[in-house]
Design an enzyme around this catalytic site. Structure first.
Site, PDB file in Angstrom:
ATOM      1  N   LEU A  77       0.798  -1.088   0.019  1.00 28.57           N
ATOM      2  CA  LEU A  77       0.133   0.052  -0.072  1.00 28.57           C
ATOM      3  C   LEU A  77       0.924   1.412   0.082  1.00 28.57           C
ATOM      4  O   LEU A  77       1.672   1.386   1.158  1.00 28.57           O
ATOM      5  CB  LEU A  77      -0.785   0.077   1.387  1.00 28.57           C
ATOM      6  CG  LEU A  77      -1.711   1.194   1.524  1.00 28.57           C
ATOM      7  CD1 LEU A  77      -2.512   1.559   0.350  1.00 28.57           C
ATOM      8  CD2 LEU A  77      -2.661   0.990   2.679  1.00 28.57           C
ATOM      9  N   SER A  78       0.934   1.967  -1.207  1.00 24.19           N
ATOM     10  CA  SER A  78       2.047   2.997  -0.978  1.00 24.19           C
ATOM     11  C   SER A  78       1.769   4.230  -0.201  1.00 24.19           C
ATOM     12  O   SER A  78       0.747   4.233   0.389  1.00 24.19           O
ATOM     13  CB  SER A  78       1.883   3.486  -2.719  1.00 24.19           C
ATOM     14  OG  SER A  78       2.323   2.542  -3.772  1.00 24.19           O
ATOM     15  N   ALA A  79       2.735   4.695   0.137  1.00 23.03           N
ATOM     16  CA  ALA A  79       2.700   5.849   0.975  1.00 23.03           C
ATOM     17  C   ALA A  79       1.594   6.986   0.581  1.00 23.03           C
ATOM     18  O   ALA A  79       1.511   7.225  -0.581  1.00 23.03           O
ATOM     19  CB  ALA A  79       4.016   6.711   1.172  1.00 23.03           C
TER      20      ALA A  79
END
Ligand SMILES: C[S@@+](CC[C@H](N)C(=O)[O-])C[C@H]1O[C@@H](n2cnc3c(N)ncnc32)[C@H](O)[C@@H]1O
Length: 406
Positions: A77-79
């Site tokens: 889950l990308s920043a």
């Protein structure tokens, strides 16, 4: 999978989400009201079950979802910060058809908010576990309308095309022809493109009718690598234990024996007199302004021994020629309170290489020291062949990347 949603967690998440929106605005990640509204609406914690809420709603923290046997992250889950940046780059409007490459569910939900009830969002992932997880999370969060497809995105998702926006959320080495074929005439593709050892999220629009693309914006980013047909292994040129170059161009020859000998010599230090800031912009300039550039990486041990400056620890543009190399360093400029850029040069021609590097540092500082000074173009292979090879171009299997500074 049926879960009973814990409303008390939703309640606890709401103020953290509002705070994250404020922080993302302060960090220049969110710059528009539609993106602020989307990030303020989608319950990010429902896409990161089991993670502490403070971590889920921290603007700069990616969460790894899956690793391979060697511990390499395959899905995350990308920043929130880079997600916001890419959504701003994409400029998704109500009614648009959007393809997301790389699923997780959260970003697709944000896209669904932006595209609205009249839009269509398709997200595609190569990994069946990730597809199943994304489907479950999207349903739980109320985004049943997002379509989740399992496929290698190398071929796009033809049955939803043409797409007004294609947003790629895995590190791509190239732009497969299917993405361009499936992009609408006035469409935009946002892609974390990797070349010359660095990655930038580039928003590409069509550049005329010929099939080329030109950047409307680019930003520093890092992503898990693309898998499947488009997977790419970067060329690593070892110099000695803990010291290596990362390069794109497999036709380039390096005299590693000479470079290893140069690495053992005491470096020549030279200062450019030029200001050092905007490190990602300067890095891009250095890597794309001479065919002799390569990324130099030095391990912690070499830095702790004092043989290499800390700037080489995370990778630094190097100039490699005449059996030697030079790389960038910095020092505080007492007069301005900022930094001055300089060079450490190793090898028999250290003076010449240092001077060439300092010239580049000065050229950047006087001509291009601002955000967005580069224009990045992607020219599909057929067109690139007609135009002839260019010295500074990065040639990829499906096309060529060029960067001009104006
Ligand atoms: C950073 S994650 C995606 C994050 C996601 N967009 C989100 O909302 O958090 C990157 C994903 O790209 C997927 N991926 C990698 N190569 C792919 C390919 N060739 N085709 C489709 N998906 C791919 C991975 O399985 C991984 O789940």
């Amino acid at each position: 999978m049926t879960t009973i949603r814990d409303r008390s967690v939703d309640d606890a998440a709401a103020p953290l989400r509002a705070a994250m929106v404020r922080e993302l605005r302060d960090l220049d990640g969110i710059t528009s009201e539609p993106v602020a509204a989307a990030v303020g609406t989608v319950p990010r914690h429902l896409f990161a079950i089991g993670e502490p809420l403070e971590k889920v709603y921290a603007p700069d923290t990616p969460l790894v979802i899956k690793r391979n046997d060697d511990g390499l992250a395959l899905s995350s889950l990308s920043a929130a910060h880079i997600q916001a940046v890419m959504l701003e780059q994409a400029g998704v409007e109500p009614g648009m058809r959007v393809l997301e490459v790389g699923s997780g569910g959260y970003n697709a939900a944000l896209l669904a908010e932006l595209a609205g009830a009249s839009g269509e969002v398709t997200t595609v992932d190569i990994d069946p576990d990730i597809v199943a997880r994304a489907r479950t999370c999207l349903d739980e969060a109320g985004y049943e309308r997002v379509r989740v497809v399992r496929a290698d995105a190398e071929h796009g998702v033809p049955d939803g095309a043409p797409y007004d926006r294609i947003i790629v959320t895995a590190g791509a080495f190239d732009i497969p022809p299917a993405w361009l074929d499936q992009l609408a005439g006035r469409g935009r593709i946002v892609v974390p493109l990797r070349w010359r050892g660095v990655t930038r999220s580039i928003a590409f629009d069509r550049d005329g009718d010929g099939g080329a693309l030109a950047s409307s914006s680019y930003r520093l980013c890092g992503f898990v690598p693309m898998q499947g047909i488009g997977a790419h292994r970067e060329l690593v040129v070892p110099i000695e234990d803990g010291l290596f170059l990362r390069v794109d161009d497999r036709s380039r020859h390096f005299d590693t024996g000479a470079l290893a000998a140069a690495a053992r010599t005491r470096p020549l230090e030279a200062w450019s007199g030029a200001a050092y800031d905007l490190p990602d912009e300067l890095e891009l300039f250095l890597l794309t302004s001479t065919p002799r550039a390569a990324m130099l990486h030095a391990g912690r041990e070499l830095i702790d021994q004092g043989r290499f400056d800390a700037s080489a620890g995370r990778g630094v543009p190097a100039l490699v020629r005449d059996g030697g190399f030079a790389y960038r360093i910095r020092r505080v400029n007492e007069a301005t309170g900022g930094f001055e850029s300089g060079v450490l040069a190793h090898g028999p021609q250290a003076e010449t290489i240092a001077e060439e590097y300092c010239d580049l540092l000065r050229r950047w500082a006087t001509g291009f020291r601002r955000r967005g000074a580069a224009r990045i173009r992607y020219i599909p292979a057929a067109l690139a062949a007609a135009g002839g090879a260019q010295d500074l171009a990065s040639v990829k299997p499906h096309g060529t990347v060029t960067v001009s500074w104006a």
